[in-house]
Design a protein around this motif. Structure first.
Motif, PDB file in Angstrom:
ATOM      1  N   LEU A 263      34.179  38.484  50.658  1.00  6.22           N
ATOM      2  CA  LEU A 263      34.319  39.550  49.678  1.00  6.22           C
ATOM      3  C   LEU A 263      35.162  40.676  50.263  1.00  6.22           C
ATOM      4  O   LEU A 263      35.082  40.966  51.460  1.00  6.22           O
ATOM      5  CB  LEU A 263      32.941  40.101  49.278  1.00  6.22           C
ATOM      6  CG  LEU A 263      32.094  39.260  48.334  1.00  6.22           C
ATOM      7  CD1 LEU A 263      30.687  39.842  48.254  1.00  6.22           C
ATOM      8  CD2 LEU A 263      32.714  39.177  46.963  1.00  6.22           C
ATOM      9  N   TYR A 264      35.923  41.304  49.408  1.00  7.55           N
ATOM     10  CA  TYR A 264      36.810  42.378  49.863  1.00  7.55           C
ATOM     11  C   TYR A 264      36.916  43.413  48.761  1.00  7.55           C
ATOM     12  O   TYR A 264      36.782  43.094  47.574  1.00  7.55           O
ATOM     13  CB  TYR A 264      38.194  41.796  50.174  1.00  7.55           C
ATOM     14  CG  TYR A 264      39.138  42.757  50.837  1.00  7.55           C
ATOM     15  CD1 TYR A 264      40.138  43.397  50.110  1.00  7.55           C
ATOM     16  CD2 TYR A 264      39.032  43.027  52.196  1.00  7.55           C
ATOM     17  CE1 TYR A 264      41.002  44.280  50.714  1.00  7.55           C
ATOM     18  CE2 TYR A 264      39.895  43.914  52.807  1.00  7.55           C
ATOM     19  CZ  TYR A 264      40.881  44.532  52.067  1.00  7.55           C
ATOM     20  OH  TYR A 264      41.733  45.409  52.665  1.00  7.55           O
ATOM     21  N   ASP A 265      37.121  44.652  49.152  1.00  4.91           N
ATOM     22  CA  ASP A 265      37.322  45.731  48.183  1.00  4.91           C
ATOM     23  C   ASP A 265      38.814  45.975  47.986  1.00  4.91           C
ATOM     24  O   ASP A 265      39.519  46.354  48.919  1.00  4.91           O
ATOM     25  CB  ASP A 265      36.652  47.027  48.655  1.00  4.91           C
ATOM     26  CG  ASP A 265      35.166  47.051  48.387  1.00  4.91           C
ATOM     27  OD1 ASP A 265      34.408  47.394  49.308  1.00  4.91           O
ATOM     28  OD2 ASP A 265      34.770  46.718  47.256  1.00  4.91           O
TER      29      ASP A 265
ATOM     30  N   ILE B  26      35.136  37.466  41.061  1.00  2.00           N
ATOM     31  CA  ILE B  26      34.883  38.908  41.003  1.00  2.00           C
ATOM     32  C   ILE B  26      33.386  39.138  41.044  1.00  2.00           C
ATOM     33  O   ILE B  26      32.653  38.601  40.208  1.00  2.00           O
ATOM     34  CB  ILE B  26      35.492  39.526  39.740  1.00  2.00           C
ATOM     35  CG1 ILE B  26      37.020  39.361  39.744  1.00  2.00           C
ATOM     36  CG2 ILE B  26      35.123  41.006  39.629  1.00  2.00           C
ATOM     37  CD1 ILE B  26      37.694  39.848  38.477  1.00  2.00           C
ATOM     38  N   ASN B  27      32.949  39.947  42.001  1.00  2.00           N
ATOM     39  CA  ASN B  27      31.540  40.324  42.083  1.00  2.00           C
ATOM     40  C   ASN B  27      31.263  41.517  41.182  1.00  2.00           C
ATOM     41  O   ASN B  27      30.287  41.543  40.453  1.00  2.00           O
ATOM     42  CB  ASN B  27      31.187  40.653  43.531  1.00  2.00           C
ATOM     43  CG  ASN B  27      29.766  41.133  43.689  1.00  2.00           C
ATOM     44  OD1 ASN B  27      28.831  40.501  43.215  1.00  2.00           O
ATOM     45  ND2 ASN B  27      29.607  42.280  44.335  1.00  2.00           N
ATOM     46  N   ALA B  28      32.159  42.500  41.253  1.00  2.00           N
ATOM     47  CA  ALA B  28      31.986  43.708  40.451  1.00  2.00           C
ATOM     48  C   ALA B  28      33.311  44.445  40.365  1.00  2.00           C
ATOM     49  O   ALA B  28      34.185  44.284  41.220  1.00  2.00           O
ATOM     50  CB  ALA B  28      30.927  44.625  41.049  1.00  2.00           C
TER      51      ALA B  28
ATOM     52  N   CYS C 262      40.430  52.601  40.502  1.00  2.94           N
ATOM     53  CA  CYS C 262      39.787  51.349  40.119  1.00  2.94           C
ATOM     54  C   CYS C 262      39.482  50.535  41.376  1.00  2.94           C
ATOM     55  O   CYS C 262      40.298  50.500  42.313  1.00  2.94           O
ATOM     56  CB  CYS C 262      40.710  50.561  39.200  1.00  2.94           C
ATOM     57  SG  CYS C 262      40.059  48.972  38.646  1.00  2.94           S
ATOM     58  N   ASN C 263      38.337  49.899  41.376  1.00  3.49           N
ATOM     59  CA  ASN C 263      37.917  49.063  42.497  1.00  3.49           C
ATOM     60  C   ASN C 263      37.515  47.686  42.006  1.00  3.49           C
ATOM     61  O   ASN C 263      36.858  47.554  40.962  1.00  3.49           O
ATOM     62  CB  ASN C 263      36.737  49.718  43.216  1.00  3.49           C
ATOM     63  CG  ASN C 263      36.067  48.797  44.225  1.00  3.49           C
ATOM     64  OD1 ASN C 263      35.093  48.109  43.906  1.00  3.49           O
ATOM     65  ND2 ASN C 263      36.584  48.789  45.438  1.00  3.49           N
ATOM     66  N   LEU C 264      37.907  46.680  42.743  1.00  2.00           N
ATOM     67  CA  LEU C 264      37.452  45.307  42.492  1.00  2.00           C
ATOM     68  C   LEU C 264      36.830  44.786  43.775  1.00  2.00           C
ATOM     69  O   LEU C 264      37.489  44.796  44.833  1.00  2.00           O
ATOM     70  CB  LEU C 264      38.620  44.428  42.067  1.00  2.00           C
ATOM     71  CG  LEU C 264      38.327  42.970  41.686  1.00  2.00           C
ATOM     72  CD1 LEU C 264      39.396  42.440  40.751  1.00  2.00           C
ATOM     73  CD2 LEU C 264      38.184  42.049  42.879  1.00  2.00           C
TER      74      LEU C 264
END
Length: 122
Positions: free
Chosen positions: A108-110, A31-33, A95-97
């Motif tokens: 990376l993906y949203d 997880i980046n953010a 919510c976003n990951l």
């Protein structure tokens, strides 16, 4: 697959508080953010608050001093404490990951949750 489950939305009077939660599960490599976005009717989706895996945070100007984002890395969960709510905060909160899942590896993906309605009204 990565799943995000949100909870905590509802109806609150102006000046009131709500706490949103979002739990991530599934095949997550990193997880980046994580963060919260919102979308009001007829409006574009906009960032509310975001927290990185290193616990760095950033907030939209319109929530500074009223909302607080926090995270539990062990539980892959992010929270949004919303105080002093205003009618203009009424929106669907998503919510976003931003991270790497088994279906996006190695990129990376949203990922997005289904959204939870927050309504501020007397």
């Amino acid at each position: 697959q990565v799943q995000l489950v949100e909870s905590g939305g509802g109806l609150v009077q102006p000046g009131g508080s709500l706490r949103l939660s979002c739990a991530a599960s599934g095949s997550i490599f990193s997880i980046n953010a994580m963060g919260w976005y919102r979308q009001a009717p007829g409006q574009q989706r906009e960032l509310v608050a975001r927290i990185t895996s290193g616990s760095n945070t950033n907030y939209a100007d319109f929530v500074k001093g009223r909302f607080t984002i926090s995270g539990d890395n062990a539980k892959n969960t992010v929270y949004l404490q919303m105080n002093s709510l205003k009618p203009e905060d009424t929106a669907v909160y998503y919510c976003n990951l931003n991270g790497i899942g088994s279906d996006s590896y190695p990129r990376l993906y949203d990922y997005w949750g289904q959204g939870t309605q927050v309504t501020v009204s007397s």
